[in-house]
Design a protein around this motif. Structure first.
Motif, PDB file in Angstrom:
ATOM      1  N   MET A   1     -11.008  -0.020  21.391  1.00 58.22           N
ATOM      2  CA  MET A   1     -10.250  -1.211  21.797  1.00 58.22           C
ATOM      3  C   MET A   1     -10.316  -2.281  20.710  1.00 58.22           C
ATOM      4  N   SER A   2      -9.237  -3.027  20.592  1.00 59.54           N
ATOM      5  CA  SER A   2      -9.196  -4.093  19.588  1.00 59.54           C
ATOM      6  C   SER A   2      -9.563  -5.424  20.230  1.00 59.54           C
ATOM      7  N   SER A   3     -10.009  -6.344  19.406  1.00 62.96           N
ATOM      8  CA  SER A   3     -10.363  -7.684  19.898  1.00 62.96           C
ATOM      9  C   SER A   3      -9.098  -8.506  20.097  1.00 62.96           C
ATOM     10  N   ILE A   4      -8.928  -9.002  21.300  1.00 62.19           N
ATOM     11  CA  ILE A   4      -7.753  -9.814  21.600  1.00 62.19           C
ATOM     12  C   ILE A   4      -8.017 -11.290  21.305  1.00 62.19           C
ATOM     13  N   ILE A   5      -9.302 -11.664  21.332  1.00 60.17           N
ATOM     14  CA  ILE A   5      -9.704 -13.032  20.978  1.00 60.17           C
ATOM     15  C   ILE A   5     -10.832 -12.955  19.961  1.00 60.17           C
ATOM     16  N   LYS A   6     -10.694 -13.710  18.891  1.00 59.02           N
ATOM     17  CA  LYS A   6     -11.728 -13.789  17.865  1.00 59.02           C
ATOM     18  C   LYS A   6     -12.037 -15.254  17.608  1.00 59.02           C
ATOM     19  N   ILE A   7     -13.242 -15.659  17.972  1.00 55.23           N
ATOM     20  CA  ILE A   7     -13.680 -17.039  17.784  1.00 55.23           C
ATOM     21  C   ILE A   7     -14.801 -17.040  16.751  1.00 55.23           C
ATOM     22  N   LYS A   8     -14.631 -17.812  15.711  1.00 51.66           N
ATOM     23  CA  LYS A   8     -15.609 -17.829  14.632  1.00 51.66           C
ATOM     24  C   LYS A   8     -16.024 -19.257  14.314  1.00 51.66           C
ATOM     25  N   ASP A   9     -17.337 -19.509  14.413  1.00 51.56           N
ATOM     26  CA  ASP A   9     -17.942 -20.800  14.040  1.00 51.56           C
ATOM     27  C   ASP A   9     -17.205 -21.989  14.668  1.00 51.56           C
ATOM     28  N   LEU A  10     -16.836 -21.828  15.929  1.00 54.12           N
ATOM     29  CA  LEU A  10     -16.075 -22.883  16.611  1.00 54.12           C
ATOM     30  C   LEU A  10     -16.930 -24.119  16.856  1.00 54.12           C
ATOM     31  N   GLU A  11     -16.359 -25.263  16.547  1.00 56.85           N
ATOM     32  CA  GLU A  11     -16.985 -26.545  16.875  1.00 56.85           C
ATOM     33  C   GLU A  11     -15.955 -27.431  17.565  1.00 56.85           C
ATOM     34  N   LYS A  12     -16.414 -28.105  18.615  1.00 56.99           N
ATOM     35  CA  LYS A  12     -15.582 -29.116  19.269  1.00 56.99           C
ATOM     36  C   LYS A  12     -16.404 -30.374  19.454  1.00 56.99           C
ATOM     37  N   THR A  13     -15.974 -31.436  18.820  1.00 58.64           N
ATOM     38  CA  THR A  13     -16.659 -32.725  18.889  1.00 58.64           C
ATOM     39  C   THR A  13     -15.685 -33.787  19.372  1.00 58.64           C
ATOM     40  N   TYR A  14     -16.139 -34.541  20.344  1.00 61.11           N
ATOM     41  CA  TYR A  14     -15.352 -35.675  20.835  1.00 61.11           C
ATOM     42  C   TYR A  14     -15.927 -36.954  20.235  1.00 61.11           C
ATOM     43  N   ILE A  15     -15.049 -37.781  19.703  1.00 59.74           N
ATOM     44  CA  ILE A  15     -15.488 -39.031  19.073  1.00 59.74           C
ATOM     45  C   ILE A  15     -14.833 -40.209  19.769  1.00 59.74           C
ATOM     46  N   ASP A  71      -2.982 -18.090  15.696  1.00 59.62           N
ATOM     47  CA  ASP A  71      -4.101 -18.857  15.145  1.00 59.62           C
ATOM     48  C   ASP A  71      -4.037 -20.261  15.750  1.00 59.62           C
ATOM     49  N   LEU A  72      -4.893 -20.518  16.726  1.00 61.78           N
ATOM     50  CA  LEU A  72      -4.754 -21.726  17.542  1.00 61.78           C
ATOM     51  C   LEU A  72      -5.044 -23.017  16.782  1.00 61.78           C
ATOM     52  N   GLY A  73      -5.661 -22.899  15.615  1.00 61.11           N
ATOM     53  CA  GLY A  73      -5.921 -24.099  14.827  1.00 61.11           C
ATOM     54  C   GLY A  73      -4.749 -24.527  13.980  1.00 61.11           C
ATOM     55  N   ASN A  74      -3.678 -23.704  13.976  1.00 53.83           N
ATOM     56  CA  ASN A  74      -2.557 -23.976  13.072  1.00 53.83           C
ATOM     57  C   ASN A  74      -1.208 -23.846  13.772  1.00 53.83           C
ATOM     58  N   LEU A  75      -1.124 -24.303  15.008  1.00 52.98           N
ATOM     59  CA  LEU A  75       0.126 -24.225  15.747  1.00 52.98           C
ATOM     60  C   LEU A  75       0.707 -25.619  15.955  1.00 52.98           C
ATOM     61  N   ASN A  76       2.031 -25.737  15.804  1.00 49.64           N
ATOM     62  CA  ASN A  76       2.684 -26.996  16.161  1.00 49.64           C
ATOM     63  C   ASN A  76       3.006 -26.985  17.655  1.00 49.64           C
ATOM     64  N   GLU A  77       3.580 -28.061  18.155  1.00 46.07           N
ATOM     65  CA  GLU A  77       3.801 -28.190  19.599  1.00 46.07           C
ATOM     66  C   GLU A  77       4.722 -27.099  20.135  1.00 46.07           C
ATOM     67  N   ASN A  78       5.768 -26.771  19.400  1.00 38.10           N
ATOM     68  CA  ASN A  78       6.687 -25.729  19.846  1.00 38.10           C
ATOM     69  C   ASN A  78       6.002 -24.367  19.876  1.00 38.10           C
ATOM     70  N   GLU A  79       5.165 -24.102  18.886  1.00 39.03           N
ATOM     71  CA  GLU A  79       4.451 -22.826  18.832  1.00 39.03           C
ATOM     72  C   GLU A  79       3.418 -22.729  19.949  1.00 39.03           C
ATOM     73  N   ILE A  80       2.775 -23.856  20.276  1.00 41.78           N
ATOM     74  CA  ILE A  80       1.822 -23.872  21.391  1.00 41.78           C
ATOM     75  C   ILE A  80       2.537 -23.559  22.705  1.00 41.78           C
ATOM     76  N   ALA A  81       3.714 -24.149  22.888  1.00 46.49           N
ATOM     77  CA  ALA A  81       4.492 -23.896  24.108  1.00 46.49           C
ATOM     78  C   ALA A  81       4.888 -22.422  24.194  1.00 46.49           C
ATOM     79  N   GLU A  82       5.264 -21.837  23.054  1.00 45.54           N
ATOM     80  CA  GLU A  82       5.634 -20.429  23.016  1.00 45.54           C
ATOM     81  C   GLU A  82       4.420 -19.540  23.297  1.00 45.54           C
ATOM     82  N   TYR A  83       3.281 -19.907  22.734  1.00 45.90           N
ATOM     83  CA  TYR A  83       2.028 -19.177  22.960  1.00 45.90           C
ATOM     84  C   TYR A  83       1.671 -19.163  24.448  1.00 45.90           C
TER      85      TYR A  83
END
Length: 232
Positions: A1-15, A71-83
């Motif tokens: 089976m292939s990986s459908i989600i690949k998360i690498k070194d993810l960081e989320k910081t709220y400022i 690639d969720l870090g590089n999508l514009n608004e239209n691409e996010i809606a399509e995703y």
């Protein structure tokens, strides 16, 4: 089976003006296609944040998140809606059904908006409503449905666009124990029937034990855990 989600070194910081809060840091996770993954953790641990990032609702501070070919870090608004439209099915703790639309209309609307003919969208929605056990309630408004029935409709709606990945954030959180058990069983059976990948966040250990693999978010990272009888 292939990986459908690949998360690498993810960081989320709220400022904010007064503080900097890192919820996820150096988080790495791979999810295989067709698997049923459960994520648990204390309130505020970052479970919903992770789901929101995968849902295109929240942004990434650092690292990378790839879902399918997106690639969720590089999508514009239209691409996010399509995703979201093509790749995802979403189920939340609150059903988010449109109050002025019937159960049938709530289920077929996403497919109709995505370009499917109304007739085809309705036929598909009726099949899904039958699958989740509320076909006879198809012409009722959300206000005329019980909490369990509303979540059944939400499960059907999440499948209407034939998504690859189902994201479920505390889908039984607003239900009594009996309905929570029924909806949990239903969700897993529907994911199995339609061969979907499931990523589920929950506090309910009885629900968590249904997954293939359970992860716990702790100290901003994930670790694989086994659920014992004492945890249920």
């Amino acid at each position: 089976m292939s990986s459908i989600i690949k998360i690498k070194d993810l960081e989320k910081t709220y400022i904010s003006d007064s503080e900097k809060l890192t919820v996820l840091k150096n988080l790495n996770l791979k999810i295989e296609e067709g698997s049923k993954i459960v994520i648990v953790g204390e309130s505020g641990s970052g479970k919903s944040t992770l789901l929101n990032i995968l849902g295109g609702i929240d942004s990434i501070t650092a690292g990378s998140v790839v879902a399918g070919n997106w690639d969720l870090g590089n999508l514009n608004e239209n691409e996010i809606a399509e995703y979201r439209s093509k790749f995802l099915g979403l189920i939340f703790q609150f059903h988010y059904l449109l109050k002025d639309f019937t159960a049938l209309e709530n289920v077929y609307m996403p497919a109709f908006i995505a370009g499917m003919s109304k007739k085809q969208a309705e036929e598909k929605a009726l099949q899904l409503l039958n699958d989740v056990g509320v076909y006879d309630r198809r012409n009722h408004l959300p206000s005329q449905l019980s909490g369990g029935e509303r979540q059944r409709v939400a499960v059907a709606r999440s499948l209407i666009n034939n998504p690859t990945l189902i994201l479920a954030d505390e889908p039984t959180g607003n239900l009594d124990p009996a309905n929570a058990q029924l909806i949990g069983d239903l969700l897993f059976s529907m994911v199995e029937k339609y061969n979907k990948t499931l990523l589920l966040v929950t506090h309910d250990m009885n629900l968590a034990k249904k997954g293939d693999i359970c992860y716990k978010i702790k100290n901003a990272q994930v670790e694989k855990i086994k659920i014992s009888e004492d945890d249920k």
